[in-house]
Design a protein around this motif. Structure first.
Motif, PDB file in Angstrom:
ATOM      1  N   LYS A   4     -22.309  -0.823  31.663  1.00 29.39           N
ATOM      2  CA  LYS A   4     -23.463   0.028  31.388  1.00 29.39           C
ATOM      3  C   LYS A   4     -24.590  -0.876  30.915  1.00 29.39           C
ATOM      4  N   ILE A   5     -25.755  -0.760  31.569  1.00 34.97           N
ATOM      5  CA  ILE A   5     -26.882  -1.605  31.214  1.00 34.97           C
ATOM      6  C   ILE A   5     -28.136  -0.768  31.038  1.00 34.97           C
ATOM      7  N   SER A   6     -29.137  -1.352  30.398  1.00 40.99           N
ATOM      8  CA  SER A   6     -30.451  -0.719  30.297  1.00 40.99           C
ATOM      9  C   SER A   6     -31.124  -0.772  31.661  1.00 40.99           C
ATOM     10  N   VAL A   7     -31.926   0.247  31.972  1.00 47.20           N
ATOM     11  CA  VAL A   7     -32.635   0.234  33.263  1.00 47.20           C
ATOM     12  C   VAL A   7     -33.569  -0.974  33.368  1.00 47.20           C
ATOM     13  N   GLN A   8     -33.971  -1.534  32.211  1.00 49.38           N
ATOM     14  CA  GLN A   8     -34.848  -2.710  32.214  1.00 49.38           C
ATOM     15  C   GLN A   8     -34.128  -3.932  32.771  1.00 49.38           C
ATOM     16  N   GLN A   9     -32.779  -3.901  32.778  1.00 46.20           N
ATOM     17  CA  GLN A   9     -31.989  -5.034  33.256  1.00 46.20           C
ATOM     18  C   GLN A   9     -31.693  -4.965  34.759  1.00 46.20           C
ATOM     19  N   LEU A  10     -32.073  -3.872  35.405  1.00 47.46           N
ATOM     20  CA  LEU A  10     -31.781  -3.708  36.825  1.00 47.46           C
ATOM     21  C   LEU A  10     -32.492  -4.747  37.676  1.00 47.46           C
ATOM     22  N   THR A  11     -31.775  -5.259  38.671  1.00 51.00           N
ATOM     23  CA  THR A  11     -32.382  -6.178  39.629  1.00 51.00           C
ATOM     24  C   THR A  11     -31.897  -5.831  41.040  1.00 51.00           C
ATOM     25  N   VAL A  12     -32.658  -6.251  42.030  1.00 58.22           N
ATOM     26  CA  VAL A  12     -32.244  -6.077  43.419  1.00 58.22           C
ATOM     27  C   VAL A  12     -30.920  -6.816  43.625  1.00 58.22           C
ATOM     28  N   PHE A  19     -25.860   7.086  37.149  1.00 55.42           N
ATOM     29  CA  PHE A  19     -26.944   7.226  36.188  1.00 55.42           C
ATOM     30  C   PHE A  19     -26.409   7.873  34.916  1.00 55.42           C
ATOM     31  N   CYS A  20     -26.888   7.425  33.787  1.00 57.16           N
ATOM     32  CA  CYS A  20     -26.506   8.053  32.514  1.00 57.16           C
ATOM     33  C   CYS A  20     -27.575   9.097  32.173  1.00 57.16           C
ATOM     34  N   GLY A  21     -27.396  10.276  32.686  1.00 58.03           N
ATOM     35  CA  GLY A  21     -28.370  11.340  32.462  1.00 58.03           C
ATOM     36  C   GLY A  21     -28.213  12.422  33.503  1.00 58.03           C
ATOM     37  N   SER A  22     -28.970  13.478  33.349  1.00 59.62           N
ATOM     38  CA  SER A  22     -28.894  14.618  34.264  1.00 59.62           C
ATOM     39  C   SER A  22     -29.311  14.227  35.677  1.00 59.62           C
ATOM     40  N   TRP A  23     -28.648  14.840  36.647  1.00 59.66           N
ATOM     41  CA  TRP A  23     -29.013  14.656  38.056  1.00 59.66           C
ATOM     42  C   TRP A  23     -30.470  15.033  38.288  1.00 59.66           C
ATOM     43  N   MET A  24     -30.991  15.957  37.487  1.00 57.14           N
ATOM     44  CA  MET A  24     -32.375  16.420  37.648  1.00 57.14           C
ATOM     45  C   MET A  24     -33.390  15.381  37.181  1.00 57.14           C
ATOM     46  N   GLU A  25     -32.938  14.368  36.441  1.00 60.24           N
ATOM     47  CA  GLU A  25     -33.871  13.439  35.815  1.00 60.24           C
ATOM     48  C   GLU A  25     -34.170  12.201  36.652  1.00 60.24           C
ATOM     49  N   HIS A  26     -33.370  11.962  37.698  1.00 57.20           N
ATOM     50  CA  HIS A  26     -33.608  10.740  38.478  1.00 57.20           C
ATOM     51  C   HIS A  26     -33.976  11.066  39.923  1.00 57.20           C
ATOM     52  N   ILE A  49     -34.479   8.313  32.793  1.00 63.53           N
ATOM     53  CA  ILE A  49     -33.180   7.641  32.684  1.00 63.53           C
ATOM     54  C   ILE A  49     -33.354   6.319  31.935  1.00 63.53           C
ATOM     55  N   LYS A  50     -32.505   6.087  30.942  1.00 55.90           N
ATOM     56  CA  LYS A  50     -32.609   4.866  30.138  1.00 55.90           C
ATOM     57  C   LYS A  50     -31.488   3.862  30.421  1.00 55.90           C
ATOM     58  N   GLU A  51     -30.323   4.369  30.870  1.00 55.03           N
ATOM     59  CA  GLU A  51     -29.186   3.488  31.100  1.00 55.03           C
ATOM     60  C   GLU A  51     -28.475   3.873  32.397  1.00 55.03           C
ATOM     61  N   VAL A  52     -27.828   2.893  33.019  1.00 61.03           N
ATOM     62  CA  VAL A  52     -27.057   3.141  34.241  1.00 61.03           C
ATOM     63  C   VAL A  52     -25.764   2.328  34.183  1.00 61.03           C
ATOM     64  N   TRP A  53     -24.799   2.740  35.003  1.00 56.99           N
ATOM     65  CA  TRP A  53     -23.576   1.959  35.181  1.00 56.99           C
ATOM     66  C   TRP A  53     -23.711   1.165  36.477  1.00 56.99           C
ATOM     67  N   ILE A  54     -23.325  -0.117  36.446  1.00 55.49           N
ATOM     68  CA  ILE A  54     -23.284  -0.935  37.659  1.00 55.49           C
ATOM     69  C   ILE A  54     -21.853  -1.408  37.889  1.00 55.49           C
ATOM     70  N   ASP A  55     -21.529  -1.704  39.156  1.00 54.75           N
ATOM     71  CA  ASP A  55     -20.212  -2.210  39.522  1.00 54.75           C
ATOM     72  C   ASP A  55     -20.384  -3.667  39.949  1.00 54.75           C
ATOM     73  N   CYS A  56     -19.946  -4.562  39.081  1.00 53.12           N
ATOM     74  CA  CYS A  56     -20.158  -5.996  39.326  1.00 53.12           C
ATOM     75  C   CYS A  56     -19.282  -6.543  40.447  1.00 53.12           C
ATOM     76  N   SER A  57     -18.252  -5.775  40.847  1.00 53.88           N
ATOM     77  CA  SER A  57     -17.392  -6.233  41.948  1.00 53.88           C
ATOM     78  C   SER A  57     -18.037  -5.960  43.311  1.00 53.88           C
ATOM     79  N   LYS A  58     -19.101  -5.126  43.319  1.00 52.96           N
ATOM     80  CA  LYS A  58     -19.749  -4.761  44.574  1.00 52.96           C
ATOM     81  C   LYS A  58     -21.210  -5.215  44.634  1.00 52.96           C
TER      82      LYS A  58
END
Length: 412
Positions: A4-12, A19-26, A49-58
């Protein structure tokens, strides 16, 4: 490893799992994809949305030395956390139609975008991800739980151009309401909603000029459209772990109890409960919606016509339950009261199917508009009652939908 990371840490290059939040929010209708476009990150940053889960294996991990918010070893851990947060945030206490309308309009807008994306992916030959639609169905189910009529009635106001997409949303909501009326459990209700959302997926494979033709179809064109249940079934077959109920409704929602339906010509006992439910919901939304070649029928009149067809087309018990879920006079129906006033049905009441809340706005005695007033026909001191349905085409009230919904036109 799941992080789980902050959305500020997202990269291509990162694989966005959840997403950590309601489906309606993103801004995305589903998750489980590698971010390839910087614009997607900007869209997430612009959301709440402030946080998301990423899968580092993919996909890419966070840079070395940069800390994640938290980590998880399995999908089950992530799912459990998200479900716990979602359950705590869910609001399903009953509210009035007026209170649910605004929220339902937002759900309609998001749902339309999701269904458009789903159809576009199917047209491009991509595998259909039914799992991505679960959050959408949850939002629709919660809206129906808060107020059964708001979202169903709003979805009926779709434009002819939006019919294919909003029809899927409307049938989803009606399937949920009908499942609740039939006493189905939570899992079955969710499956019914998913089936409603996916039932017309095969239309993504239909030629656009035939699908959107403004006039009556030729026999050859209708023969093409009649292949959409089987085409949808093939699309779903190519998916992973697709609920058999979804596949069944997709293939058999045009079957009729007398065997005159398609594609298999199944008869009564050969058609499943869920396919019979899908048939009723599909037809009601089709005949009450504006289409390129005809105006939608009044909701109450539509139920009357469907009752005439019921013995050959529909399962009688399921149709009766459907009427109970909507009311004999569904929201938006134009009715005449014993007092001579005309009104539009705003909401059902607990007392009886024949005593809804009605907004009266016209006097047939003086043949003129009157100051709109909401009349609850279920109250003990109410001395008025519905004596008949009225044909909106005869009266030509241009603001009928605005009177009950408070909206001059759909906001999606």
């Amino acid at each position: 490893m799941l992080k789980k990371i902050s959305v500020q840490q997202l990269t291509v290059g990162m694989h966005l799992k959840e997403f950590c939040g309601s489906w309606m929010e993103h801004p995305f209708w589903r998750t489980g994809f590698v971010i390839t476009d910087p614009k997607d990150i900007q869209s997430i940053l612009a959301s709440s949305i402030k946080e998301v889960w990423i899968d580092c294996s993919k996909g890419l991990d966070v840079p070395s030395g940069e800390k994640a918010v938290s980590e998880a070893e399995s999908d089950a851990q992530v799912e459990e956390e998200l479900n716990s947060v979602a359950s705590a945030a869910r609001e399903i206490a009953p509210v009035s139609t007026a209170e649910e309308i605004e929220r339902a309009a937002k759900i309609c807008l998001q749902s339309k975008r999701a269904v458009i994306s789903m159809f576009e992916e199917a047209r491009m030959g991509k595998t259909v991800d039914t799992g991505g639609a679960k959050k959408l169905v949850e939002e629709i189910t919660d809206s129906v739980s808060r107020n059964p009529g708001a979202l169903i009635s709003l979805a009926r106001l779709k434009s002819a151009d939006d019919y294919t997409y909003m029809h899927s949303v409307a049938v989803c909501a009606m399937m949920v309401a009908l499942a609740k009326q039939l006493g189905l459990d939570e899992e079955q209700t969710r499956s019914a909603g998913m089936a409603g959302l996916m039932h017309d997926l095969g239309k993504a494979q239909m030629p656009m000029d035939v699908l959107n033709k403004p006039g009556k179809l030729t026999d050859e064109e209708f023969a093409i459209i009649k292949t959409h249940p089987e085409e949808g079934y093939k699309l779903l077959q190519a998916g992973v772990d697709v609920d058999p109920i979804i596949m069944d409704v997709c293939l058999h929602h045009h079957e009729k109890t007398d065997g005159s339906g398609y594609p298999k010509g199944l008869k009564d006992a050969e058609i499943s409960l869920f396919a019979k439910m899908g048939a009723v919901c599909d037809v009601y939304d089709a005949i009450t919606s504006n289409r390129p070649y005809k105006a939608g029928w009044d909701p109450a009149e539509s139920l009357r016509k469907m009752a005439e067809w019921a013995n050959g087309h529909f399962d009688t018990k399921i149709f009766q339950a459907f009427v109970k879920s909507l009311g004999i006079y569904p929201i938006g129906s134009l009715v005449r009261l014993q007092s001579g006033r005309l009104g539009v049905v705003m909401e059902q009441t607990a007392k009886s199917l024949t005593t809804p809340r009605v907004k009266v706005f016209f006097s047939t005695k003086s043949n003129m508009r009157i100051l709109p007033e909401v009349v609850d026909l279920s109250l003990p001191n109410s001395n008025d009652k519905i004596v008949s349905r009225e044909d909106p085409m005869k009266w030509k009230f241009s603001d009928l939908n605005e009177l009950w919904s408070g909206q001059s036109k759909p906001t999606w």
